[in-house]
Scaffold this active site. Structure first.
Site, short mmCIF file in Angstrom:
data_model
loop_
_atom_site.label_atom_id
_atom_site.label_comp_id
_atom_site.label_asym_id
_atom_site.label_seq_id
_atom_site.Cartn_x
_atom_site.Cartn_y
_atom_site.Cartn_z
N HIS A 57 4.69 117.90 107.43
CA HIS A 57 4.82 116.83 108.45
C HIS A 57 5.14 117.44 109.81
O HIS A 57 5.92 118.39 109.91
CB HIS A 57 5.85 115.78 108.03
CG HIS A 57 7.28 116.22 108.04
ND1 HIS A 57 8.04 116.24 109.20
CD2 HIS A 57 8.10 116.65 107.06
CE1 HIS A 57 9.27 116.65 108.90
NE2 HIS A 57 9.34 116.92 107.61
N ASP A 107 12.32 122.25 110.08
CA ASP A 107 11.96 120.93 109.52
C ASP A 107 11.02 120.22 110.49
O ASP A 107 11.47 119.43 111.30
CB ASP A 107 13.24 120.13 109.27
CG ASP A 107 12.96 118.79 108.63
OD1 ASP A 107 11.85 118.58 108.14
OD2 ASP A 107 13.87 117.94 108.62
N GLU A 147 7.01 111.29 108.22
CA GLU A 147 7.89 111.62 107.08
C GLU A 147 9.34 111.30 107.39
O GLU A 147 10.08 110.83 106.52
CB GLU A 147 7.74 113.10 106.72
CG GLU A 147 8.33 113.47 105.37
CD GLU A 147 9.82 113.82 105.42
OE1 GLU A 147 10.44 113.91 104.36
OE2 GLU A 147 10.37 113.99 106.53
N GLU A 148 9.75 111.56 108.61
CA GLU A 148 11.17 111.39 108.94
C GLU A 148 11.61 109.92 108.91
O GLU A 148 12.80 109.64 108.98
CB GLU A 148 11.50 112.03 110.30
CG GLU A 148 11.31 113.55 110.33
CD GLU A 148 12.31 114.33 109.46
OE1 GLU A 148 13.14 113.68 108.80
OE2 GLU A 148 12.23 115.56 109.45
N GLU A 186 8.36 121.56 103.20
CA GLU A 186 9.73 121.41 103.69
C GLU A 186 10.42 122.77 103.63
O GLU A 186 10.05 123.63 102.81
CB GLU A 186 10.49 120.40 102.82
CG GLU A 186 10.09 118.95 103.01
CD GLU A 186 10.67 118.33 104.29
OE1 GLU A 186 11.52 118.96 104.95
OE2 GLU A 186 10.27 117.20 104.61
N HIS A 204 18.07 118.26 111.45
CA HIS A 204 18.37 117.01 112.15
C HIS A 204 19.57 117.17 113.10
O HIS A 204 20.23 116.19 113.42
CB HIS A 204 18.64 115.85 111.17
CG HIS A 204 17.45 115.54 110.30
ND1 HIS A 204 17.35 114.40 109.55
CD2 HIS A 204 16.30 116.22 110.09
CE1 HIS A 204 16.19 114.40 108.89
NE2 HIS A 204 15.55 115.51 109.21
ZN LIG Z 1 11.04 117.61 106.78
#
Ligand SMILES: [Zn+2]
Length: 418
Positions: A113, A142, A176-177, A201, A384
């Site tokens: 992603h 990520d 995806e998030e 991932e 994140h």
């Molecule tokens: Zn991810």
């Protein structure tokens, strides 16, 4: 030692134990692939820097298109057919499906992603940076590190003229998030046409693939009250914020951390002005589960609470966002992890297995009966957050692993899950 040799294990393989057959010798490293992976590294990191420096938070249509265009052009140059698939809900950039037919058997689906959790301007404030050990920047691990790794694995295989696979489909997805709301039907269609799903991932430290994940969804508690002047006629108001506080007392009974069910209050809002009894109030509860049924447990508690209000004339509504199911610990994934560990062992490396609370598309693949392995991107952490990093030492081993795994699965794909 994180990515060092496992001399002990290699030696153990050579020791004869009375009463046992000699342990099978670890096959030698495929030096062509290892050398190609090492040679790709400078270019690989240069492309990673380029992609990290383009903001592509979920819903950033322009940024997502820019990143996808770079990746799609590279895949096209490798002979892949490129299809741009509109997102299934508005406000998202297109997904990209790149397909290459081979002369062999295994049908491999790679998923990466390109959306991140970071808004516009993040890359300008906090661009790609690297020191001796780590690279930093929004989405560096990520999952742009994984997306770039996927591209280079396919580049190495192309350079070697490798054709021993049925087909390779590389899905570059854009939501995806947020639980892949723009890609659900597309993922289902691609999984149905695949023997195995490999997910890009990031790997967890010190050097593991991901064999289970929690499922996730967000519940919203919305309270409707009645506005009134807080000084002149407060008695006419119905305070939505107070009712929400009452509702939250029930919502915070679940564990907030650990390997099992967690439910965390993540958003809270109420009111419009400081002299008005608030008409609206809402909260978000982010739930993570090992078993799908646990989501129903959370839903049942919230809905039961909603039936009783302490502020008269307020109404409480519970909404639920689309969920990722959990990726359960399963034999298909474990078998793939064993194959991956054997490949790592060729290079004198030891591969761990972990699980975590972050959801991914692999759960959708397994739910549909396709064996899936997750966490195949470079190792990273701090996801994140502005502490996100990618371990540079893992870049070449992980590229070797993914490339070899595609070769193995192309030759001998796993059976579908029962
Ligand atoms: Zn991810």
């Amino acid at each position: 030692m994180r990515f060092g040799t496992i001399a002990a294990a290699a030696t153990a393989a050579l020791i004869w134990t009375p009463g046992a057959e000699a342990a099978p010798k670890t096959p030698a490293r495929n030096d062509r692939i290892w050398t190609a992976a090492e040679a790709a590294r400078p270019e690989q990191l240069k492309l990673l820097e380029k992609l990290v420096n383009i903001d592509s938070g979920t819903g950033d249509v322009e940024g997502g298109r820019k990143v996808a265009a770079v990746v799609a052009a590279r895949l096209k140059a490798l002979g892949f057919t490129i299809e741009s698939a509109p997102a299934e809900i508005p406000g998202l950039p297109e997904n990209t499906v790149a397909t290459l037919r081979g002369a062999g058997k295994g049908r491999i689906l790679l998923i990466g992603h390109i959306d991140t959790v970071f808004g516009p301007g993040t890359a300008a404030n906090r661009p790609y940076a690297a020191d001796a050990d780590k690279a930093y920047g929004p989405g560096v691990a990520d999952e742009k590190g994984g997306v770039v790794e996927g591209l280079y694995a396919l580049t190495i295989l192309n350079d070697l003229g490798f054709k021993n696979f049925g087909q390779i489909v590389y899905l570059i997805e854009t939501s995806e998030e947020r639980g892949s709301p723009g890609t659900r039907a597309l993922i289902a269609k691609l999984v149905a046409d695949a023997d195995v799903e490999l997910n890009l991932e990031p790997g967890d430290p010190p050097d593991a693939v991901t064999v289970w994940r929690k499922g996730s969804t967000t519940f919203h508690i919305d309270v409707k009250g009645r506005a009134a002047h807080a000084g002149i006629a407060p008695q006419d108001g119905r305070n939505a914020a107070l009712e929400l506080i009452h509702q939250l007392k029930g919502a915070v009974q679940f564990p907030t951390s650990g390997d099992g069910l967690t439910a965390n209050l993540t958003l809270l809002s109420a009111g419009a002005r400081n002299n008005i009894i608030p008409e609206d109030a809402s909260a978000a509860i982010n739930a993570r589960v090992r078993r799908k049924a646990d989501l129903e447990t959370v839903a049942a508690v919230l809905e039961e609470n909603a039936r009783t209000t302490i502020i008269p004339d307020t109404t409480v509504t519970i909404r639920r966002e689309p969920a990722f199911p959990p990726l359960p610990d399963n034999s298909g994934t474990q078998a793939l992890a064993s194959r991956a560990a054997a490949i790592y062992a060729e290079a004198g490396l030891q591969l761990g297995r972990t699980g975590n609370g972050g959801a991914s598309e692999s759960a959708l693949a397994v739910e549909q009966g396709a064996p899936a392995l997750d966490g195949l991107g470079p190792v990273g952490g701090g996801f994140h957050s502005d502490k996100e990093y990618l371990e540079l030492q893992s870049v070449t081993p992980r590229l070797y692993l993914l490339t070899r795994l595609i070769m193995e699965l192309g030759r001998a794909p796993p059976a579908r899950l029962k």
